[in-house]
Design an enzyme around this catalytic site. Structure first.
Site, PDB file in Angstrom:
ATOM      1  N   LYS A 204      51.290 118.850  20.021  1.00 42.69           N
ATOM      2  CA  LYS A 204      51.497 118.778  21.470  1.00 42.69           C
ATOM      3  C   LYS A 204      52.761 119.563  21.843  1.00 42.69           C
ATOM      4  O   LYS A 204      52.751 120.374  22.749  1.00 42.69           O
ATOM      5  CB  LYS A 204      51.620 117.304  21.872  1.00 42.69           C
ATOM      6  CG  LYS A 204      51.771 117.081  23.342  1.00 42.69           C
ATOM      7  CD  LYS A 204      51.688 115.587  23.660  1.00 42.69           C
ATOM      8  CE  LYS A 204      52.106 115.340  25.108  1.00 42.69           C
ATOM      9  NZ  LYS A 204      52.082 113.930  25.467  1.00 42.69           N
ATOM     10  N   GLU A 210      57.272 118.932  10.528  1.00 38.72           N
ATOM     11  CA  GLU A 210      56.225 118.879   9.501  1.00 38.72           C
ATOM     12  C   GLU A 210      55.150 119.931   9.781  1.00 38.72           C
ATOM     13  O   GLU A 210      54.746 120.704   8.913  1.00 38.72           O
ATOM     14  CB  GLU A 210      55.554 117.496   9.485  1.00 38.72           C
ATOM     15  CG  GLU A 210      56.415 116.372   8.952  1.00 38.72           C
ATOM     16  CD  GLU A 210      57.212 115.681  10.049  1.00 38.72           C
ATOM     17  OE1 GLU A 210      57.519 116.330  11.081  1.00 38.72           O
ATOM     18  OE2 GLU A 210      57.554 114.506   9.863  1.00 38.72           O
ATOM     19  N   GLY A 264      50.107 111.586  22.586  1.00 37.92           N
ATOM     20  CA  GLY A 264      49.653 112.053  21.274  1.00 37.92           C
ATOM     21  C   GLY A 264      48.602 111.145  20.659  1.00 37.92           C
ATOM     22  O   GLY A 264      47.541 111.587  20.213  1.00 37.92           O
ATOM     23  N   ARG A 265      48.876 109.831  20.671  1.00 36.40           N
ATOM     24  CA  ARG A 265      47.949 108.897  20.025  1.00 36.40           C
ATOM     25  C   ARG A 265      46.700 108.624  20.858  1.00 36.40           C
ATOM     26  O   ARG A 265      45.823 107.880  20.431  1.00 36.40           O
ATOM     27  CB  ARG A 265      48.673 107.599  19.670  1.00 36.40           C
ATOM     28  CG  ARG A 265      49.376 106.925  20.831  1.00 36.40           C
ATOM     29  CD  ARG A 265      50.349 105.861  20.328  1.00 36.40           C
ATOM     30  NE  ARG A 265      51.201 105.317  21.375  1.00 36.40           N
ATOM     31  CZ  ARG A 265      52.318 105.872  21.824  1.00 36.40           C
ATOM     32  NH1 ARG A 265      52.712 107.031  21.336  1.00 36.40           N
ATOM     33  NH2 ARG A 265      53.053 105.289  22.749  1.00 36.40           N
ATOM     34  N   GLU A 350      52.752 102.008  17.635  1.00 37.28           N
ATOM     35  CA  GLU A 350      53.589 102.976  18.336  1.00 37.28           C
ATOM     36  C   GLU A 350      53.608 102.638  19.835  1.00 37.28           C
ATOM     37  O   GLU A 350      54.587 102.906  20.518  1.00 37.28           O
ATOM     38  CB  GLU A 350      53.045 104.398  18.109  1.00 37.28           C
ATOM     39  CG  GLU A 350      54.098 105.476  18.236  1.00 37.28           C
ATOM     40  CD  GLU A 350      53.618 106.805  17.696  1.00 37.28           C
ATOM     41  OE1 GLU A 350      53.823 107.064  16.496  1.00 37.28           O
ATOM     42  OE2 GLU A 350      53.031 107.585  18.456  1.00 37.28           O
ATOM     43  N   HIS A 381      38.710  92.265  -3.059  1.00 41.13           N
ATOM     44  CA  HIS A 381      39.080  92.219  -4.477  1.00 41.13           C
ATOM     45  C   HIS A 381      40.558  92.542  -4.656  1.00 41.13           C
ATOM     46  O   HIS A 381      40.994  92.869  -5.759  1.00 41.13           O
ATOM     47  CB  HIS A 381      38.203  93.185  -5.273  1.00 41.13           C
ATOM     48  CG  HIS A 381      36.755  92.819  -5.170  1.00 41.13           C
ATOM     49  ND1 HIS A 381      36.127  92.022  -6.106  1.00 41.13           N
ATOM     50  CD2 HIS A 381      35.837  93.064  -4.209  1.00 41.13           C
ATOM     51  CE1 HIS A 381      34.865  91.832  -5.722  1.00 41.13           C
ATOM     52  NE2 HIS A 381      34.665  92.454  -4.576  1.00 41.13           N
ATOM     53  N   LYS A 509      62.639 112.074  14.121  1.00 36.32           N
ATOM     54  CA  LYS A 509      62.650 113.533  14.156  1.00 36.32           C
ATOM     55  C   LYS A 509      64.096 114.051  14.200  1.00 36.32           C
ATOM     56  O   LYS A 509      64.462 114.971  13.489  1.00 36.32           O
ATOM     57  CB  LYS A 509      61.851 114.053  15.367  1.00 36.32           C
ATOM     58  CG  LYS A 509      60.332 113.801  15.277  1.00 36.32           C
ATOM     59  CD  LYS A 509      59.549 114.423  16.437  1.00 36.32           C
ATOM     60  CE  LYS A 509      58.060 114.105  16.369  1.00 36.32           C
ATOM     61  NZ  LYS A 509      57.225 114.725  17.395  1.00 36.32           N
TER      62      LYS A 509
HETATM   63  C1  G6Q Z   1      51.945 109.982  19.345  1.00 37.32           C
HETATM   64  C2  G6Q Z   1      53.294 110.337  18.951  1.00 37.32           C
HETATM   65  C3  G6Q Z   1      53.415 111.079  17.650  1.00 37.32           C
HETATM   66  C4  G6Q Z   1      53.045 112.543  17.746  1.00 37.32           C
HETATM   67  C5  G6Q Z   1      53.499 113.253  16.486  1.00 37.32           C
HETATM   68  C6  G6Q Z   1      53.166 114.720  16.511  1.00 37.32           C
HETATM   69  O1  G6Q Z   1      51.677 109.377  20.347  1.00 37.32           O
HETATM   70  O2  G6Q Z   1      53.921 111.003  19.981  1.00 37.32           O
HETATM   71  O3  G6Q Z   1      52.660 110.490  16.633  1.00 37.32           O
HETATM   72  O4  G6Q Z   1      51.676 112.688  17.939  1.00 37.32           O
HETATM   73  O5  G6Q Z   1      54.877 113.078  16.326  1.00 37.32           O
HETATM   74  O6  G6Q Z   1      53.718 115.337  17.618  1.00 37.32           O
HETATM   75  P1  G6Q Z   1      53.240 116.770  18.051  1.00 37.32           P
HETATM   76  O7  G6Q Z   1      51.813 116.711  18.422  1.00 37.32           O
HETATM   77  O8  G6Q Z   1      54.121 117.151  19.215  1.00 37.32           O
HETATM   78  O9  G6Q Z   1      53.453 117.673  16.874  1.00 37.32           O
END
Ligand code: G6Q
Length: 541
Positions: A204, A210, A264-265, A350, A381, A509
């Site tokens: 996003k 990462e 994002g989620r 989150e 199990h 971050k």
């Molecule tokens: C989701 C969070 C988080 C995010 C990641 C990746 O709601 O904001 O999990 O999706 O940190 O972020 P980017 O999509 O900006 O790389």
């Protein structure tokens, strides 16, 4: 006023004291129709919430609590695009992404519906061309493999859904790389051919360390094999940050956008769903969106006491705030939902892992529980021991399909029997005298029966919900995810917190960036982590 001082909350405190003496077994005994009275259907899904320590009065009181905090008003504000994410001043409109018929919805003076439709059709066009082989790599051969590079919300949704809907996967193979641990991308690339591999950089913000690091490793791998010129043909981006995407060298026609009102989620419904569209095709993705839309309509229209996500939420509040249960288990008896608990973990923890109210005051009560789980029957199990006999009570959601995709139904019969047996056993338990009688019947001496019976006793009265659906099809999966999204929303409203920011993620971050120079040996280690950093440096070879 804090919700826990409201008369509705206090009435629930008193109600719990009265109800605590009733076991679920007694509640079932006193109402022969309990299983049907405490079940609701939506499309092919049956939600059975009868195995909770609740009566019709409990639901009345909990629904009253939801009324008192104006869940309905906040729900309307979410759907109409009010900036209910008040720390980031953003609307929360993932629901608009699955409303395929709506023509108008204004956000900040812009009608977002045509934008959504236009971007979806670009996503479908690109996915279709990758699937058919009309878009090819730099050497003129079709893509056989797609690697989605993203993390958190830009990974978990599509990764979970690609596995869940694998029986519908008739496109290239999709791989997901998220972890900064170089092992993840190295092991993935080791199996791939650069000529037939397409990379989707999903971020996003397009700044996440990462993802940017993994993307640059992928780029170097591709360039080493096919040269710089191949990047434009082998990369696409899914992002809200078009400028950063262009800087990376990805063409505008390979950039698929979404908007800051998509968290994002909550982004699987947006361009972040592209890898899933490539896997299952546009028609199936439409069905996935439609399933979620159906859940949205149900959430908007059904009275609270017949509203699945509201019931999921208020029963969760009942457990968390009135019984003090700290965890919530999600156990899909569905191997292809193996990533569903991890997906829900992010969605729920989150969103509702927050300790201050919307006005910034510390909340004086518990908020989001720990969400965890694994597919059954594997979990049985392993850790189910604790669910049955541990000192803590953990409510569980069981999910199971009436039909599998496999032709040998023996497996599925055993799977379903196990799923139902677990919820039954958790509720029924086994008393000490029953355990003793069983031991005696199996030939144990009286002394052994007495000695062993306490170990073979199960307290029972442990709550669970069961989600039974016909088959794990795109429509069903879309519906299930949206129901959980709305559950999380309702709980957030009751707790008076902002379910739509993630300052804890932002903190992680920032912190890692601060320590990196010292870890990499480009600065002296300072502060709390200095000794660990120095120890790590000493061990580096
Ligand atoms: C989701 C969070 C988080 C995010 C990641 C990746 O709601 O904001 O999990 O999706 O940190 O972020 P980017 O999509 O900006 O790389």
């Amino acid at each position: 006023m804090s919700v826990d001082t409201s008369s509705e909350w206090q009435a629930l405190v008193r109600h719990k004291e009265m109800l605590a003496s009733n076991s679920m077994v007694e509640l079932f005994a006193s109402d022969k129709e309990r299983a049907t009275n405490f079940s609701i259907s939506l499309s092919d899904l049956l939600f059975d919430y009868s195995k909770n320590c609740i009566t019709a009065d409990t639901i009345d009181l909990l629904a009253g609590l939801a009324d008192a905090v104006d869940v309905a008003g906040q729900r309307a504000r979410m759907f109409d695009g009010t900036a209910i994410n008040t720390t980031e001043m953003r609307a929360v409109l993932h629901t608009a992404l699955r409303d395929r018929k709506r023509k108008n919805l204004m956000v900040d003076g812009v009608n977002i519906m045509p934008q959504i439709e236009a971007e979806r059709s670009r996503v479908y066009g690109f996915a279709g061309a990758v699937r058919s082989g009309s878009i090819v790599g730099a050497t003129g051969v079709a893509f056989t493999d797609v690697v989605n590079i993203g993390i958190g919300g830009s990974d978990l949704g599509p990764a979970m859904a690609t596995l869940a809907l694998s029986p519908f996967g008739d496109g290239p193979s999709i791989h997901y790389v998220s972890n900064i641990d170089g092992a993840h991308i190295t092991d993935t690339l080791a199996r791939l051919d650069p000529r037939t591999t397409l990379f989707l950089v999903a971020s996003k913000t397009f700044t996440t360390t990462e993802t940017m690091t993994n993307a640059s490793t992928a780029r170097a791998w591709l360039v080493a094999a096919l040269g710089d010129g191949a990047v434009a043909d082998h990369f696409a981006a899914l992002s809200t940050n078009q400028a950063a995407v262009a800087n990376f060298g990805i063409k505008p026609e390979r950039t698929f956008v979404f908007w800051d009102w998509v968290g994002g989620r909550y982004s699987i419904w947006s361009a972040i769903g592209l890898p899933l569209v490539i896997a299952i095709g546009a028609k199936n993705f439409d069905a996935f969106l439609d399933g979620a839309f159906l859940a949205d309509q149900h959430f908007r229209d059904a009275p609270f006491k017949e509203n699945i996500p509201v019931l999921m939420a208020i029963i969760g509040i009942w457990h968390r705030n009135f019984f003090g249960f700290t965890c919530h288990g999600v156990m899909p008896y569905d191997q292809r939902l193996a990533r569903f608990p991890a997906y829900l973990q992010q969605l729920d923890m989150e969103s509702n892992g927050k300790g201050v109210s919307l006005s910034g005051e510390p909340v004086g009560y518990s908020t989001g529980p720990v969400i965890w789980g694994e597919p059954g029957t594997n979990g049985q199990h392993a850790f189910f021991q604790l669910l049955h006999q541990g000192s803590d009570i953990i409510p569980v959601d069981f999910l199971v399909a009436a039909n599998g995709f496999e032709t040998d139904v023996r497996h599925h019969d055993i799977l379903i029997a196990n799923c139902f047996a677990q919820s039954e056993a958790l509720m029924m338990g086994r008393g000490v005298s029953e355990a003793e009688a069983l031991l005696l019947a199996s030939g144990a001496s009286e002394a052994d029966a007495k000695r062993l019976a306490p170990h073979k006793t199960f307290p029972g009265n442990r709550p669970s919900n069961t989600f039974l659906y016909e088959k794990l099809e795109p429509h069903t999966l879309g519906m299930l995810i949206a129901l959980y999204e709305h559950k999380v929303f309702v709980q957030g409203v009751i707790w008076g917190i902002n379910s739509f920011d993630q300052m804890g993620v932002e903190l992680g971050k920032e912190q890692a960036n601060t320590l990196l120079p010292a870890v990499a040996g480009n600065a002296d280690a300072e502060g709390i982590s200095a000794s660990l950093i120095n120890a790590a440096r000493a061990k580096r070879k």
